[in-house]
Structure formats: C-alpha cells, structure tokens
Design an enzyme around this catalytic site. Structure first.
Site, PDB file in Angstrom:
ATOM      1  N   GLY A  64      20.561  -1.897 -26.021  1.00 26.63           N
ATOM      2  CA  GLY A  64      21.295  -2.494 -27.127  1.00 26.63           C
ATOM      3  C   GLY A  64      20.561  -2.319 -28.447  1.00 26.63           C
ATOM      4  O   GLY A  64      19.931  -1.285 -28.704  1.00 26.63           O
ATOM      5  N   SER A  65      20.609  -3.344 -29.279  1.00 32.04           N
ATOM      6  CA  SER A  65      20.138  -3.213 -30.660  1.00 32.04           C
ATOM      7  C   SER A  65      18.632  -2.996 -30.798  1.00 32.04           C
ATOM      8  O   SER A  65      18.174  -2.544 -31.854  1.00 32.04           O
ATOM      9  CB  SER A  65      20.547  -4.450 -31.467  1.00 32.04           C
ATOM     10  OG  SER A  65      21.950  -4.510 -31.599  1.00 32.04           O
TER      11      SER A  65
END
Length: 709
Positions: A291-292
C-alpha cells in the site's frame, strides 16, 4: 623291481615339490596379509568388534550486541548401557528405575538387547542424580556428559533465534543458518564386544571428549527486542490480528536491532506449539501488498530523475483514469489543488499515480531493482522470500499506476524496511545482517561481520529531500500519531487490502502498516510495523501501526541515550479523515450473523469489536442490539463454529435496515432463501429474529424505501 623303486622316488619328489610350492604360497599369503594388509585388516577387525557411538559437542552460546547471553547449552548427563557387561539385568533395572523415573520393565528391555551399546536416557539427568547413580557402580552402566539447549528468555525473538533438535542440530532460525559454527566437534564412546554383543576379556571402553562450538554475537539488542515484544503483545491483545511484525534497523549499517512477530512460541518447548507459529519467520517470508508505504519508492525515483519537484502543482478531482479504469482517492471529492509536498502528506493516490506514470515503466523498474525488490536481501535467515514483481515485459500502464501506490506488487517486511533505509540514509542500499561476530569458546573473536553497501540507489541530496517530505507526513499529514517527542520523525502510513488465494481483494480484510525513522534530521533507527488483518473496526495504518511505531522508537532512542530537544514536541493531533467526533450510535443486533458480516455492520456504525471463543458465527454480543453507545465503543462478540449438518437448525437474524442484496447475502450464508417484497431497506420478516428454522427455509422479507419509512 628297480623300475618300481625309481617310479616311487619320482612320485615322492613330485609330492615334495608340490608340498613345497603350496607351503611357499601359504608363507607368501601369510606375509602379504601380515605385512602388506595387516594394518587395514586389523582396523576392520577392530571395527567389527567395537561400536563407535558419537557424543555431541557443547553447542556455542548466542549473545546480543552488548554481551547479554540469550542462548546457552547446559550440561546434562546421559545414561547408557553396554548390555554384554551387565551381570544382573533385573537388579540393575530395579536400581536405575527410581533415579531415572522410568518403568523398570522398560529399562530391563533396553539393557538386555543383543547389541553392544544402548542409550537408556539422554539429557535429563541433573548433577546430583548423576552422582548418586555413579556411586552405585553398576557394571555395564556408563555416563556421558552432553548438553541441552536452553533459551534464557523463552519468548524473546524465537523466530530469529530458532531452536535445535534432540541431537543438538539447528532446525530453525540462526541455529540452522549457523549450525556449522555453533555445533563444535563431536566426541565418541568406543565399546568392544563379541559378535553377540557379549562382554569380551580385557574389553576396550574409551570416552573421547567433544570440542565445544563457537559463539555468536548478534546485532540484536536485548532491551530493544523487549520493546518490540511488548508492543507485539499489545497488538495481539487489542487487535487480534492474523499476524504482526515489527523490525527495528540501523539505517546507516543495516544491523537488525530488533525483530519480532506474532504468533509466537516458547523456544524451550517449541514442539508443543502449533507448527504455523515456528516453521516460518513472517518478517522475512510474508508477502503482502504494502500500500502507501511503497510510495516512498515512487517519490524517491521521481525526485532522483527530476520528473517532479516539491512545489509542482497537482489537481485531484477524487480519481484518475488509467486505461479503462477510474482509480479513486481515499478522500471523497479529492484534495483539489495541491503541491507535491501536499500530495505526499495527504497520501493522495491520483497524485502519486501521475508521478509514477511520468517516471515511466523502464525507469520505475530500474529503481524497483535498485531498491532490492523482487530479490532476497541476503539476511542469512532460513526461508527468506523474494517478493512478487510483475515482469517488466508484461507490465502495462495500469500496472505501473497501481504499483506507484503500492498495489500489484508484493514485498516482504525485510525488503521494505531495507529499501526505506536506502531512501533516507543518503541513498545507500545496505545489506541487512543479524550476526555481528563469531567468537571461540574462550571469547576470542575469530570472525567479524562489517556493514556491506550493496549499491548507491539515489543521491544524498535526493535522500535529504525524501526525509523532509516524509517528516511532513508525520507533522502535517496522516502519520501524526507516529510523532516522537523530543526527536521528531518521518514516515509513511499504509492501509492495503488483502489479496485472496484466487486473486482479487478480500472484502473487509486489510494490512495496516507504518514505516518511519527518527530522529527526523539524522535518523539513527528505522522501524517498520505491519499488522495483518486486525480483527477490529480499526484497520488504517495511521490508527493501528503509527502509535506502535512511536512507542518502540521513543523508548529505543531514550535507551540509546540520544539527547532530546525539549522544545520538539508535537501539538495535539489534528483530526484527520478517519477521526470523527464521538457521537451516540445504536448498536446493531449481530447475533446469528456470520462473523464477517457482523464485522462489516459494526464498522459501518463506527463501532470497534473484539471476539471471544472460536468459530465463524456470532451467538452473543455485549452490549446487546439496540443499546445506545458512543462511536468507537468496543462490542464483544461471542463466537461458535458453523454447523456442518445440512438439516441443522439456524437462528434467524434481525434483518431490519438491510438492503435486498445485504439481506440475501446474509441469508444465503446461513443456508436460507430470500423472498423479497418491495424495494429499499428491510422493515419486516416472516420469521422473527431469534426463532429457530431449518436450513433451506424460504424467508419472506418486506422492504420499503427510506423516504417512505
């Protein structure tokens, strides 16, 4: 007559010559055996009448970086028998039984076997018991001093340290990787016997002592490891995740200062723990979409290539279209106009996708490889995974877009933290390592491991810009809960959906993570926190992982004695997108719901939850349905297994307020059928909540539009 006499003499002469030839051959054969092959055959004869029993060496100890002993080998006598030398087996078995706490008959069977050597009991005899047994002076009973592995802190870094088997061989962790260095040189017991295993006159019986193994000095710090284990215990108590990992690394050297994961086990009693808790180390094998947190790679590549500057302008309408797909921002309506620094602080998906596409596939993949993704880091722990990267030739623009925000790529925790260290330490990819030195049994260093720079990934100037941007994430953005008082911090949150075994994302399952560094201006530690599938309504990395990072890092820096800056304290955390003011909400009735559906419904009402028991069906809840509580309140769910009986009775759930699709899905999971009437949300049902019905029953449900209710 004369002719007969001559014939007899000839025969005698011939016989004599034949006898002389045979005798000469025998003498030659005897000489050949005695002088030419004597040593070889003598050895074989000795081998046939002797038994050589190996006696393992005392395994070397394991220390942390400060000399604190973590693993040692304690002496323990083993008892053996030479059956052929035992004069009275019944009496011998009777005398041994109470000391060895063994059945007398079992001992008798062992010591009467037709063999030259038998172990009776290994590594369980303490010093006092051994002395009492030796005082009995039982013929045919001997003792060998062996060693038993002992882990001084039973649940401290067990996946890292590993464990040994019955014969002191390393089976997991560094015990396996460094088995050759730790195990030493085995000794032996030599016993002489006849072909039937019986005693022979003046029998040979010798004991050759083993040579102890070398010691390992780890990069781990016992105190920092305690911080890691403490926070992991809190994670389990509060979120009950599928697994959790925390790694603390020195970004300048690649030394692992702390590494822990859950579930865990007791190293001294590993065989009684579930295999899933000890057969792999999640810190090095768990593949997950980051993810981020992976956006650190995207921004590092773009800044190094000069395709973006901190002041560049972006506009986020709430989505970005790539190929035939609209990829949304987490914030409804988007962030509007913002600079790249804002894009980083806001973790804006459309902004990062735009940056990744500008870098381009060829350059993006070059940095993927340079940061070490898709390849093992070489940390020298067994079972390290490679991660999963789409081959460059097969990657599309859509793949590039999703990889830019940490999707369509799988990493291991050790890969991610190693890559992040390179991004913020001046651009140097350092090989992670966990063994600092090897010493002999007298403490003399015989081999020392130094920091190893793999390659320069980005420039020092770019690395400084990355640090500044990541500090902004903590000071002004979604990572505010990771701020470390007195030191500052930088980092990135991550909230990624879990990929199912058949592809696609699993609804309601997330991996919450945070990776960051501190002090902000000159990082001494980098810490990664990964919490997989937290079993509560909280699942954002900023909610779950960032506070854990703060706790570990703050205690670590204070323990290291780094001076604090008294004025460096963050003001009260601002409310960010996932934090809502506390309001009164009504607790939904989720009794008789499948667990997954119950969790979704509670999350939709901003309620937390914890589970008790095991199974996938909810049969009780506290507080009960209809109660008014503040948002964020934890609802306790009592679980039980789903019945496997096709004709079993199920309890009817309360469908009020559900849409047709939600009600149909729920009833289908319970083995019931839906007959809807009307549209909108459910207002009534043919079977009252709580009543028992047989699987397969048709349930009539009335629906009404919200505007008409």
């Amino acid at each position: 007559m004369r002719t007969t006499s001559i014939l007899i003499r000839k025969r005698i002469t011939l016989l004599f010559l034949l006898a002389a030839v045979v005798f000469s051959m025998l003498i030659f054969r005897l000489a050949w055996i005695q002088f030419v092959r004597g040593e070889e055959l003598g050895g074989k004869a000795e081998e046939m009448r002797t038994m050589d029993v190996p006696v393992e060496a005392k395994r070397g100890s394991v220390y942390d970086r400060n000399g604190n002993e973590l693993v040692t080998s304690v002496s323990a006598d083993s008892v053996y028998a030479i059956p052929g030398q035992i004069e009275n087996p019944e009496e011998t078995a009777r005398k041994l039984a109470p000391y060895l706490k063994m059945d007398e008959e079992k001992i008798y069977k062992i010591i009467t076997k037709k063999t030259g050597f038998e172990w009776i009991q290994r590594k369980k005899i303490d010093f006092e018991t051994a002395q009492k047994l030796k005082a009995l002076k039982l013929p045919g009973i001997g003792f060998a001093e062996e060693s038993r592995r002992y882990y001084l802190h039973e649940t401290l870094a067990p996946q890292v340290l590993g464990f040994t088997g019955t014969d002191n061989q390393g089976l997991m962790g560094i015990e396996k990787t460094y088995d050759r260095e730790l195990k030493g040189i085995a000794g032996r017991i030599v016993v002489e016997h006849d072909a039937a295993g019986n005693k022979v006159p003046q029998a040979l019986h010798k004991y050759y002592a083993p040579e102890p193994g070398n010691n390992l000095i780890l990069t781990l710090d016992q105190s920092i490891q305690y911080f890691v284990e403490r926070e992991l215990d809190k994670v389990v108590a509060e979120y009950n995740p599928k697994n959790a990992v925390i790694i603390v690394m020195n970004p300048k050297t690649g030394e692992i200062l702390g590494m822990g994961s859950r579930p865990t086990f007791n190293s001294n009693d590993w065989s009684s723990a579930p295999q899933s808790s000890w057969d792999r180390n999640p810190a090095i094998w768990y593949n997950y979409e980051p993810g981020s947190t992976f956006k650190i790679l995207t921004m590092s590549a773009a800044l190094e290539e000069g395709t973006v500057k901190e002041s560049d302008s972006f506009h986020d309408p709430g989505y970005i279209k790539v190929a035939d797909r609209n990829i949304r921002c987490w914030k409804a309506g988007g962030h509007g106009s913002q600079t790249f620094a804002d894009v980083v602080a806001n973790s804006c998906n459309p902004g990062f996708i735009e940056v990744g596409l500008e870098v381009g596939k060829e350059r993006f993949y070059r940095y993927l490889k340079a940061f070490g993704f898709g390849e093992p880091t070489g940390i020298r722990l067994p079972g390290e995974a490679r991660g999963i990267v789409i081959p460059e030739k097969q990657a599309t623009n859509l793949n590039l877009a999703t990889m830019s925000i940490g999707q369509s790529v799988a990493v291991t925790p050790i890969q991610l933290i190693t890559g992040v260290c390179a991004a913020i330490n001046g651009g140097e990819l350092m090989q992670p390592y966990i063994v600092k030195a090897i010493s002999d049994n007298e403490g003399k260093i015989i081999e020392e491991y130094k920091p190893k720079k793999v390659r320069q990934v980005i420039s020092k100037e770019t690395s400084k810009r990355v640090r500044d941007l990541l500090e902004g994430v903590v000071v002004n953005g979604s990572g505010s809960k990771a701020f470390v008082d007195g030191y500052g911090a930088g980092g990135k949150t991550g909230t990624a959906q879990v990929v199912g075994s058949s592809g696609g994302y699993v609804s309601g399952k997330y991996v919450a993570s945070f990776v960051g560094f501190s002090p902000a201006d000159d990082p001494e530690v980098v810490c990664l926190v990964v919490v997989s599938e937290p079993n509560t309504s909280l699942y954002y990395g900023s909610q779950v992982a960032a506070p854990i990072f703060k706790n570990v890092v703050q205690d670590t820096l204070r323990y290291m004695g780094l001076p604090e800056r008294p004025g460096l304290k963050k003001p009260k955390d601002p409310l960010v997108f996932y934090e809502q003011p506390e309001v009164k909400v009504e607790v939904p009735n989720v009794v008789n719901y499948p667990l997954e559906d119950a969790q979704k419904l509670l999350r939709s009402r901003s309620l937390a939850f914890k589970t008790k028991g095991s199974g996938d069906m909810v049969y009780g809840q506290t507080p009960g349905g209809g109660a008014e509580v503040l948002s964020g309140t934890t609802v306790i769910l009592d679980l039980r297994p789903r019945s496997s009986n096709n004709n079993s009775q199920v309890t009817m759930p309360d469908l009020k307020g559900l849409s047709i699709k939600e009600a149909g899905n729920l009833l289908d999971k319970l083995g019931l059928s839906l007959e809807p009437e009307g549209t909108g949300l459910a207002i009534g049902q043919s079977v009252a909540p709580g009543e028992k019905v047989t699987e397969g029953t048709l349930i009539k449900v009335k629906f009404k539009p919200v505007s008409e209710q």
